[in-house]
Scaffold this active site. Structure first.
Site, short mmCIF file in Angstrom:
data_model
loop_
_atom_site.label_atom_id
_atom_site.label_comp_id
_atom_site.label_asym_id
_atom_site.label_seq_id
_atom_site.Cartn_x
_atom_site.Cartn_y
_atom_site.Cartn_z
N GLY A 33 0.83 -1.20 0.00
CA GLY A 33 0.00 0.00 0.00
C GLY A 33 0.86 1.25 0.00
N ALA A 87 -2.91 0.00 7.26
CA ALA A 87 -4.24 -0.56 7.52
C ALA A 87 -5.27 0.39 6.93
CB ALA A 87 -4.47 -0.71 9.03
N GLU A 107 -0.65 -10.68 3.17
CA GLU A 107 -0.34 -9.86 4.36
C GLU A 107 -0.60 -10.67 5.62
OE1 GLU A 107 -1.39 -5.46 2.49
OE2 GLU A 107 -2.92 -6.52 3.60
C1 5RP Z 1 -3.42 -3.54 1.21
C2 5RP Z 1 -3.63 -3.08 2.61
C3 5RP Z 1 -3.09 -1.75 2.97
O1 5RP Z 1 -2.29 -1.89 4.10
C4 5RP Z 1 -4.22 -0.83 3.28
O2 5RP Z 1 -5.11 -0.81 2.17
C5 5RP Z 1 -3.73 0.59 3.56
O3 5RP Z 1 -3.22 1.15 2.40
P1 5RP Z 1 -2.66 2.63 2.34
O4 5RP Z 1 -1.40 2.64 3.14
O5 5RP Z 1 -2.43 2.88 0.88
O6 5RP Z 1 -3.73 3.55 2.91
O7 5RP Z 1 -4.21 -3.74 3.43
O8 5RP Z 1 -4.04 -4.78 0.98
#
Ligand code: 5RP
Length: 222
Positions: A33, A87, A107
């Site tokens: 992410g 997250a 993950e």
């Molecule tokens: C990907 C995830 C990411 O950790 C979650 O979506 C947070 O992403 P970002 O740091 O872009 O806000 O679970 O599967």
């Protein structure tokens, strides 16, 4: 401070945490992410301190390799002292919803191996009760309609994430409207539906540490 600056700040705080707490020569678990990407970029300065990393997605693998990290297959690794990931939502018990980027299964696997899960998030991700963010569920393609019916029976409203295939070749159902007062029980219930690979609740294996970016600075919880 913009959300991007908050992400950079928590990523740097996570690098400081890793450099302080994790022995040299270790293998680091790395999430997926935009916040995890900031972490990878900031960790690159310390690359030679570590043996390498395990990636939770193909995208993370590519970014780590681009910085010259050795990326290990999880099957060749028996110890990961720390796993750092973002997250979509996190509550006061450090239970999370993850999978907005669709990498939830890998993950969860890397997090299961890690001794310590460090969640890095900007302040907007901290919630009292999980569930405003749609809960991602990774599903074997042939089971999509069956799983969707079972999720409706649990009180949810599932949406098929169009045009998206996970790194494992599966589909995602994003579920709205679930009442998540007991995240551990719901995580177990959803995972028991035939055809579900896993769901984005990380309650049975929550984070150990939360580094939360706020305008006042980075707060450490846990
Ligand atoms: C990907 C995830 C990411 O950790 C979650 O979506 C947070 O992403 P970002 O740091 O872009 O806000 O679970 O599967």
């Amino acid at each position: 401070m913009t959300q991007d600056e908050l992400k950079q700040a928590v990523a740097q705080a996570a690098v400081d945490y890793v450099v302080e707490q994790v022995p040299e020569g270790s293998i680091i678990g790395v999430g997926t992410g935009s916040t995890a990407n900031c972490f990878i970029d900031a960790l690159a300065k310390h690359r030679d301190r570590y043996r390498g990393a395990v990636a939770s997605s193909e995208a993370t693998h590519k970014r780590l390799a681009g910085h010259g990290f050795t990326v290990f297959d999880l099957n060749d690794v028996d110890k990961i002292p720390v796993y750092v990931d973002g997250a979509d939502e996190i509550d006061g018990g450090l239970h999370m919803i993850k999978g907005g980027g669709g990498a939830l299964t890998r993950e969860k696997i890397v997090a299961a191996v890690a001794d310590c899960f460090v969640c890095i998030a900007d302040g907007s991700k901290l919630v009292k009760t999980l569930g405003k963010f749609l809960l991602p569920v990774e599903v074997i393609p042939m089971a999509r309609a069956h799983v969707a019916r079972q999720l409706v029976a649990l009180g949810g409203e599932p949406f098929w994430r169009q045009g998206f295939v996970t790194d494992n070749g599966n589909v995602i159902l994003d579920v709205r409207g679930l009442h998540i007062s007991d995240p551990k029980t719901l995580e177990t219930q959803i995972n028991q539906i035939a055809g579900v690979v896993t769901n984005g609740l990380f309650a049975l294996r929550p984070a150990n540490v939360l580094l939360l970016g706020t305008v006042q600075g980075v707060d450490k919880h846990g």
